[in-house]
Write a protein that holds these residues in place. Sequence first.
Motif, PDB file in Angstrom:
ATOM      1  N   LYS A 137       0.843  -1.126   0.030  1.00 35.08           N
ATOM      2  CA  LYS A 137      -0.118  -0.160  -0.157  1.00 35.08           C
ATOM      3  C   LYS A 137       1.121   1.365   0.090  1.00 35.08           C
ATOM      4  O   LYS A 137       0.890   1.952  -0.646  1.00 35.08           O
ATOM      5  N   LYS A 138       1.308   1.491   0.583  1.00 29.30           N
ATOM      6  CA  LYS A 138       2.804   2.447   1.036  1.00 29.30           C
ATOM      7  C   LYS A 138       3.783   2.129  -0.015  1.00 29.30           C
ATOM      8  O   LYS A 138       3.920   3.675  -1.041  1.00 29.30           O
ATOM      9  N   ILE A 180       2.551   2.510  -3.923  1.00 32.42           N
ATOM     10  CA  ILE A 180       1.781   3.032  -4.056  1.00 32.42           C
ATOM     11  C   ILE A 180       1.327   3.993  -3.878  1.00 32.42           C
ATOM     12  O   ILE A 180      -0.265   4.425  -4.794  1.00 32.42           O
ATOM     13  N   GLU A 181       1.274   4.291  -2.447  1.00 32.31           N
ATOM     14  CA  GLU A 181       0.514   5.575  -2.063  1.00 32.31           C
ATOM     15  C   GLU A 181       0.840   6.832  -3.526  1.00 32.31           C
ATOM     16  O   GLU A 181       0.013   7.369  -3.570  1.00 32.31           O
ATOM     17  N   THR A 206      -6.113   7.548  -0.913  1.00 26.89           N
ATOM     18  CA  THR A 206      -5.078   7.064  -1.703  1.00 26.89           C
ATOM     19  C   THR A 206      -5.237   5.489  -1.220  1.00 26.89           C
ATOM     20  O   THR A 206      -6.214   5.157  -1.299  1.00 26.89           O
ATOM     21  N   SER A 207      -4.203   4.564  -2.189  1.00 27.23           N
ATOM     22  CA  SER A 207      -4.375   3.069  -1.532  1.00 27.23           C
ATOM     23  C   SER A 207      -4.213   3.430   0.469  1.00 27.23           C
ATOM     24  O   SER A 207      -4.638   1.719   0.799  1.00 27.23           O
ATOM     25  N   MET A 208      -3.510   3.676   0.575  1.00 27.11           N
ATOM     26  CA  MET A 208      -3.476   4.225   2.252  1.00 27.11           C
ATOM     27  C   MET A 208      -4.539   4.049   3.188  1.00 27.11           C
ATOM     28  O   MET A 208      -4.850   3.867   4.697  1.00 27.11           O
TER      29      MET A 208
END
Lengths: 166, 709
Positions: free
Chosen positions: A132-133, A135-136, B645-647
């Motif tokens: 996740k980090k 591709i943040e 975002t992904s986060m």
Amino acid sequence: MKKKQKERLIKLNINNKEYSVLVEDRDTLLEVLRDKLMLTGTKDACGMGECGACTVLLNGKPVLSCIILALEARGKKINTIEGLTEEGTLTDLQKAFIEYGAIQCGYCTPGMLMSATALLNTKIEPTRDEIKKAIEGNICRCTGYNKIIDAIEAVRDRRVKDKNDR
Amino acid sequence: MPIYTSIDRIDAIEKVKGKALYAGDYSMDGMVFAVLVRSQRPHAKIKSIRIDKALELHGVIKILSHGDIPGNPFFGVIKKDQPLLAKDIVRYIGEPILIVIAESEKKAREAAKLIDIEYEDMEIITDPYKSMGSSTLIHEKGNLLSHRKVIKGDVEKGFKESDVVIERQYKTTWLDHAYLETEAGFGYPDDKGRIVVVSSTQNVHYKRKEISRILNIPEEKVRIIQATTGGGFGGKLDLTVEGYIGLAVYHTKRPVLMRYTREESFLSNTKRHPLYINYKTGATKDGKIKAIKVDIIGDTGPYISYGETVCLRAAIHATGPYEIPNVHVDSRMFYTNNPISGAMRGFGVPQIAFAHESQMDLMANEIKIDPLQIRFLNGLRRGSLTATSQLLEASVGYLDTLKAIEPYWIGRIKKDGRGFGLGSMFYGMGNTGISNPSYGILSISEDGKILLYTGACEIGQGSDTVFVQILCETLEIDRNDILLIRADTDFTKDAGSTSASRQTYISGRAVYNAAVEMRKFLENEGFYKNRDLKSIVKKYRDKGFPVFEGFFDPPTTPLDPNTSKGVPYATYAYATHMTEVEVDTITGYTNVIKVHAAHDVGKAINVNNIKGQIYGGIAMGIGFALMEEFIPGKTLSFDNYYIPTSMDMPEIETFILEDEEPTGPFGAKGVGEPALIPQAASIINAIADATGVRVYELPCDIERLKGRL
């Protein structure tokens, strides 16, 4: 009167191929890739380093090609989305993106794939949070990211399994 | 079998290779670049324009203004009220005034900066409340764009029968579609002197009509082709770059590329309408809702775009998925000098869902009944009458969505700082109370491929793949036997726009209808007795290949202008989301932990695609609830417009339910907008559960929530 920008011929190594190209000092790597070399797979979506769509690899590390100058990429290995596929064969990540439904409009996909490629090339077993980090900085407006993360996880697991089987 | 499974997207390979061609990727010998000069004032008279310095710049070819438009200088999806290029007055920041055409994009942008425009500022209308009483008129006819009512029963009587009445005010703000690909297009004159525009769009046929009117040339002299499109969400329904490109090609006779920077996209694309909602609910103490009175005031900006559509759709959906005997909704849209608001995923329904779902939880809390129970008690079901007095006879899966969520709701365990919230919705498929047909055309090529011609734009949602699956299933053929020709005005018939969650349902049904006709033909020709397509088609070489046309227009009726009584939509989708959040009471940060999302989709044609829509809808709902806010005059980049975002993404579990819709292809309905609509409401209800604080204004960002805790 503004001075005419000086152009110079530089060499760039892109996807293991040498390109000679005339650039102005202020040209970004993205402009040179897209407008001068017609490598339009790399996308422009914000022009300010805020969305990740233009991500390419520079010596294996993901960089935002819209905020680095083409001149800075001299002497370095540049990898773009066009270089992922060798002789028509998709990489395991590309295949997983398709299989897991990680693609909708597809505009973030090249940048996303480059970030994911760099991650799995440098880290053998990233956790879900590390994925996740990684591709943040790559914004996607369609997918809600989860399928992209699932696809990267699946490739990680397969690679680890293959390594252990060997 | 292809239906009910998840075949891979048919456009996926080109997309992972970086080979898919988006509009900005095109180039042609002799291509020039066009950029717009935009208003820097929200409301002003244009006193003078000086272009001489710009024209002197080497590489500048032409600068076009209002006077260079040969035909109708106004455009608009519903009414032609928006100037292609401003003439005497500008009405919002970012309104296009001139087109600069140059040999390179850099030159064109440089030249645009050299143009001097002198303005005389006028009074600015900054919100709809100022607009309604103001003597400053944005348009001569007045500042009210639209007033729609939905009336059923007798609300005063309903409130008298109620034991509890709850009235609250809700407010939402502007949202930007923020598709990753900004508006872009590429145009050229073809060898017959026609004007061709390849663009990022949700509707090619509408755009051809506009360009033909603007240039005052017949429609057959204009061809629009959809490029691979990097997201739409409603923002590429209106004419964006196409009109300017058409005009630039007309005047230069050269290929022209135009693409908006992110800043231009923020300035110019139509926003989600800010709605101010006053919502009054009356219920008996056992939880039966007797009446609602809802007043909706919308900020539509200076031009119509889809303002009237949003006005009406928000009103019709104001009840939420509940049968309420007494309803009175007033929905009004006022002109302002803010950005143009228009179509964005849900057309006003995500906003009204925030209000009706907050009201449901407030009511449940007040009369001490479980939030799921009150929804169950009032939920739409077969035999229910909607607010427009439409009898729901089939495919009413709302209660199924509650049943799917129920075990998780009952089993929820509340931890410290955490909370759970429900959000439900219903959503009408297709355009409101008007005919909105689609066509699908099938033929066979000489080399034995099934050709599908569809006017439906694929914007990432997956309609191309769904149509291929429908053909595979109906004709018993392989996906590799199909060639899809999409959204090109030379080859396809008008499928209507990719909006209102209508393409799988309406165009899908049209494709299915064509396939049924083709199947009869193939049966006669012995295809199902091992004769291949190539040999079948051989004998038609001289008399012409057979063509099969499918058509579908969902049965609706016009609505009564005073009460909106009628059948606005042939069918509805239903959904319930249950969201768990964790709130940091010190910082005000809300973490969305888990979402259970249950959707009645009629019939799942591609499970993977549906999940993709739901995940993406949840992401957009998180943005709507917690972080997204466009501030006129301020927001110019992602630097101050935060999208998830992904986060920010939670774990998601989906429940895909199938209460088949008899008019849909295999029973299918749409899911694109339903995926988003209940999400923000469920987050706000979860925050209330976690903290005891209920928020009435979105976004509920860190600052706003911190201030309330």
